[in-house]
Design an enzyme around this catalytic site. Structure first.
Site, PDB file in Angstrom:
ATOM      1  N   CYS A 212       0.699  -1.146   0.083  1.00 24.86           N
ATOM      2  CA  CYS A 212       0.083   0.084   0.057  1.00 24.86           C
ATOM      3  C   CYS A 212       0.883   1.179  -0.130  1.00 24.86           C
ATOM      4  CB  CYS A 212      -0.815   0.147   1.358  1.00 24.86           C
ATOM      5  SG  CYS A 212      -1.985   1.607   1.347  1.00 24.86           S
ATOM      6  N   CYS A 215       0.286   3.261   3.538  1.00 23.89           N
ATOM      7  CA  CYS A 215       0.507   2.791   4.978  1.00 23.89           C
ATOM      8  C   CYS A 215       1.521   1.527   4.750  1.00 23.89           C
ATOM      9  CB  CYS A 215      -0.627   2.274   5.821  1.00 23.89           C
ATOM     10  SG  CYS A 215      -1.286   0.785   5.342  1.00 23.89           S
ATOM     11  N   CYS A 234      -6.301  -1.924   0.618  1.00 26.40           N
ATOM     12  CA  CYS A 234      -5.672  -2.251   1.528  1.00 26.40           C
ATOM     13  C   CYS A 234      -6.296  -2.715   3.010  1.00 26.40           C
ATOM     14  CB  CYS A 234      -4.885  -0.901   1.971  1.00 26.40           C
ATOM     15  SG  CYS A 234      -3.632  -1.046   3.594  1.00 26.40           S
ATOM     16  N   ASP A 366      21.516  -2.342 -19.117  1.00 25.46           N
ATOM     17  CA  ASP A 366      21.458  -3.634 -18.311  1.00 25.46           C
ATOM     18  C   ASP A 366      20.064  -4.194 -18.911  1.00 25.46           C
ATOM     19  OD1 ASP A 366      20.417  -5.599 -16.561  1.00 25.46           O
ATOM     20  OD2 ASP A 366      20.133  -4.319 -14.799  1.00 25.46           O
TER      21      ASP A 366
END
Length: 474
Positions: A212, A215, A234, A366
């Protein structure tokens, strides 16, 4: 003061002349692209030239994010040029500051109704220092060129900081938790997305962020559309998809094209046909539709413009040979490659494929990203006759395919792209898929166009390509 103004004007015209000269040398003498260098020359002489672009565009839209910028930019510009006399856009895909300036130098007017620009995530801060957008459209955040950008959290933070002082409307992909997290800015936020549909899944191999953004708890998903785009929430803080202003509510695939059901904020539903494959194109269409409607265009006309759209920059672009179709699809990061393979798996025609993997600076040095892509999805692709591997890192992509359990007898390595394209086009198949990375896509187009010359279609495609780059003056 008068001398200062005169000197500034002198530098501006000198910058324009320098950029035009660079463009002439590149295009006429070196037979090369002039999509960025003219702008670089002009900015070296007059660093404030983007401010001139800002002043001359009455309204401005910036499109940023990882995937879908170029398609959405071309699609939205196509829509707007049918409604407004003068639209400026960097249609060639050069999305750093010099690319925007080059677009201006190629078609320099004193006034534009709209300026529509795709902007590289790493250049967003520099561009918005001088060019103040009325709308900012954010598509998604995926890992891309890690040696240049770093992790996606850095791209998000850089754009967040650049957006804070701007007086702008944000048009955000509600299905990407990283993008919808821009809601914290408390600007005028408009949300678009794609509802759960028959191509949604309950599991996803590539998810850039499982946590999330509010949070840091673990996100729960009801479904995935692709990557981390889907229906999320969430369990701890309640962070979830915001309410949609615009949404594609249904998707069907027939006759090698997608059929969408699109719903606007007034609950009006429109059926739309789009000729280019991929669930990611559902998001590109939805983004362009949402922005066009948000600026006041009528849904029916916008839908018709989308159905008539033709793309000419190697993003699921088709070339029709007498006995087969050739499709070029740019792949530049794990999610893009995975979704392109998924799209090919819906195509039951007899096919051959060519992967072209480069590691030039614009591609990213890369190439380990190919191991993050779900190349194992190749097992779902039907009726494969042959797979060719080419480019500077041809053996790397061949090794990745081998580990994805693609039969070795199906594969051939040829690091000469011209030779490899010749071989794959000679295959007795119905369709050929060319999957080049960024620096190979334009070269691949030219090589395919060259082979169309015998059928009398090279100039036709070339005219269409040039027409697509022009800015309408209707």
């Amino acid at each position: 003061m008068g001398f200062s103004i005169s000197y500034s004007i002198f530098r501006y015209y000198l910058a324009v002349a320098g950029g035009k000269l660079a463009s002439f040398i590149l295009q006429k003498i070196l037979k090369s692209s002039a999509s960025a260098m003219p702008g670089k020359v002009a900015m070296t002489i007059y660093p404030d030239i983007l401010k001139v672009v800002n002043e001359r565009c009455q309204n401005k839209i910036i499109i940023t994010g990882t995937n879908g910028k170029t398609t959405t930019n071309n699609l939205l510009t196509h829509i707007l040029t049918r409604e407004y006399p003068l639209v400026l856009s960097n249609l060639r895909g050069a999305n750093m500051p010099q690319g925007l300036v080059s677009a201006f130098l190629h078609h320099r007017e004193k006034h534009y109704d709209w300026g529509v620009f795709e902007v590289d995530e790493g250049s967003f801060k520099r561009v918005t220092t001088d060019l103040k957008p009325d709308y900012v459209l954010v598509t998604n955040f995926f890992r891309d060129q890690l040696d240049r950008y770093g992790e996606i959290e850095k791209a998000f933070q850089d754009i967040l900081e650049s957006l804070e002082p701007l007086d702008t409307t944000l048009i955000l992909n509600a299905d990407d938790p990283l993008v919808s997290n821009f809601r914290k800015l408390h600007k005028r936020n408009i949300y678009y997305g794609v509802a759960r549909n028959q191509y949604s899944t309950l599991q996803q191999g590539i998810v850039e962020s499982r946590f999330c953004p509010a949070c840091s708890s673990y996100l729960e998903y009801d479904y995935y559309n692709y990557g981390q785009l889907g229906g999320y929430q969430c369990p701890d803080c309640g962070f979830s998809n915001p309410s949609y202003d615009y949404q594609i509510t249904g998707i069907d695939y027939q006759d090698h094209q997608y059929h969408y059901q699109f719903k606007d904020k007034n609950q009006e539903v429109q059926d739309i046909t789009f000729a280019y494959e991929g669930i990611y194109n559902a998001y590109n269409c939805c983004a362009a539709l949402s922005t066009a409607l948000e600026v006041g265009l009528p849904l029916e006309r916008v839908a018709r413009s989308i159905e008539e759209f033709e793309y000419h920059l190697g993003r699921m672009e088709n070339f029709q040979f007498p006995e087969k179709t050739v499709k070029i699809a740019l792949v530049k990061n794990p999610i893009g490659l995975s979704e392109t393979i998924s799209s090919a798996s819906l195509d039951e025609r007899k096919k051959s494929m060519l992967f072209v993997l480069n590691d030039n600076p614009a591609d990213g040095r890369d190439v380990s990203w190919i191991w993050d892509a779900e190349v194992e999805k190749m097992g779902n692709v039907k009726n494969i006759n042959k797979i060719y591997c080419s480019g500077r890192r041809a053996e790397d992509i061949a090794l990745r395919l081998k580990y994805a359990r693609v039969p070795v007898e199906l594969m051939e390595v040829d690091d000469d792209m011209d030779s490899a394209i010749g071989k794959v086009l000679n295959e007795e198949v119905e369709i050929v898929y060319l999957l080049p990375t960024y620096t190979a896509v334009f070269q691949a187009r030219e090589l395919v166009l060259a082979r169309l010359e015998g059928s009398g279609k090279k100039m036709s495609h070339f005219r269409e390509y040039l027409k697509n780059l022009k800015f309408s003056r209707r």
